[in-house]
Design a protein around this motif. Sequence first.
Motif, PDB file in Angstrom:
ATOM      1  N   ALA A   2       0.837  -1.203   0.000  1.00 13.48           N
ATOM      2  CA  ALA A   2       0.000   0.000   0.000  1.00 13.48           C
ATOM      3  C   ALA A   2       0.874   1.255   0.000  1.00 13.48           C
ATOM      4  O   ALA A   2       0.556   2.230  -0.694  1.00 13.48           O
ATOM      5  CB  ALA A   2      -0.933  -0.006   1.204  1.00 13.48           C
ATOM      6  N   THR A   3       1.973   1.220   0.740  1.00 16.64           N
ATOM      7  CA  THR A   3       2.885   2.364   0.774  1.00 16.64           C
ATOM      8  C   THR A   3       3.496   2.600  -0.597  1.00 16.64           C
ATOM      9  O   THR A   3       3.571   3.737  -1.065  1.00 16.64           O
ATOM     10  CB  THR A   3       4.001   2.127   1.808  1.00 16.64           C
ATOM     11  N   LEU A   4       3.916   1.527  -1.242  1.00 15.58           N
ATOM     12  CA  LEU A   4       4.490   1.645  -2.580  1.00 15.58           C
ATOM     13  C   LEU A   4       3.478   2.240  -3.554  1.00 15.58           C
ATOM     14  O   LEU A   4       3.794   3.177  -4.288  1.00 15.58           O
ATOM     15  CB  LEU A   4       4.962   0.273  -3.073  1.00 15.58           C
ATOM     16  N   ARG A   5       2.281   1.713  -3.555  1.00  9.40           N
ATOM     17  CA  ARG A   5       1.239   2.219  -4.469  1.00  9.40           C
ATOM     18  C   ARG A   5       0.957   3.705  -4.239  1.00  9.40           C
ATOM     19  O   ARG A   5       0.852   4.477  -5.181  1.00  9.40           O
ATOM     20  CB  ARG A   5      -0.045   1.425  -4.301  1.00  9.40           C
ATOM     21  N   GLU A   6       0.812   4.076  -2.978  1.00 12.14           N
ATOM     22  CA  GLU A   6       0.491   5.474  -2.668  1.00 12.14           C
ATOM     23  C   GLU A   6       1.642   6.397  -3.035  1.00 12.14           C
ATOM     24  O   GLU A   6       1.440   7.477  -3.581  1.00 12.14           O
ATOM     25  CB  GLU A   6       0.136   5.620  -1.183  1.00 12.14           C
ATOM     26  N   ALA A   7       2.862   5.987  -2.768  1.00 11.35           N
ATOM     27  CA  ALA A   7       4.025   6.809  -3.115  1.00 11.35           C
ATOM     28  C   ALA A   7       4.143   6.967  -4.626  1.00 11.35           C
ATOM     29  O   ALA A   7       4.466   8.047  -5.123  1.00 11.35           O
ATOM     30  CB  ALA A   7       5.291   6.198  -2.537  1.00 11.35           C
TER      31      ALA A   7
END
Length: 81
Positions: A2-7
Amino acid sequence: LATLREALRRGGEQHFPHVFLGALFARDAERELALELLIDQVRFGAGGLAVVAMAALHELTGVEVPIGDREAWLEWWNLRR
């Protein structure tokens, strides 16, 4: 993941560390999707984001492709599939 996608969605330079770390912390089941998200940035991302994606790919895979060589990373990806 989720962090990767949002970043990646935000894409700004201030989010580059989150892209890198989000990719590195992808769990086994999420790893392949993380690789796909990163290779999309190599393919279509702006310069800085593409370089961060290549650096993350390098760390995740251990592949000896130069960071910054888009064509070589894309060739690796195509050969991998």
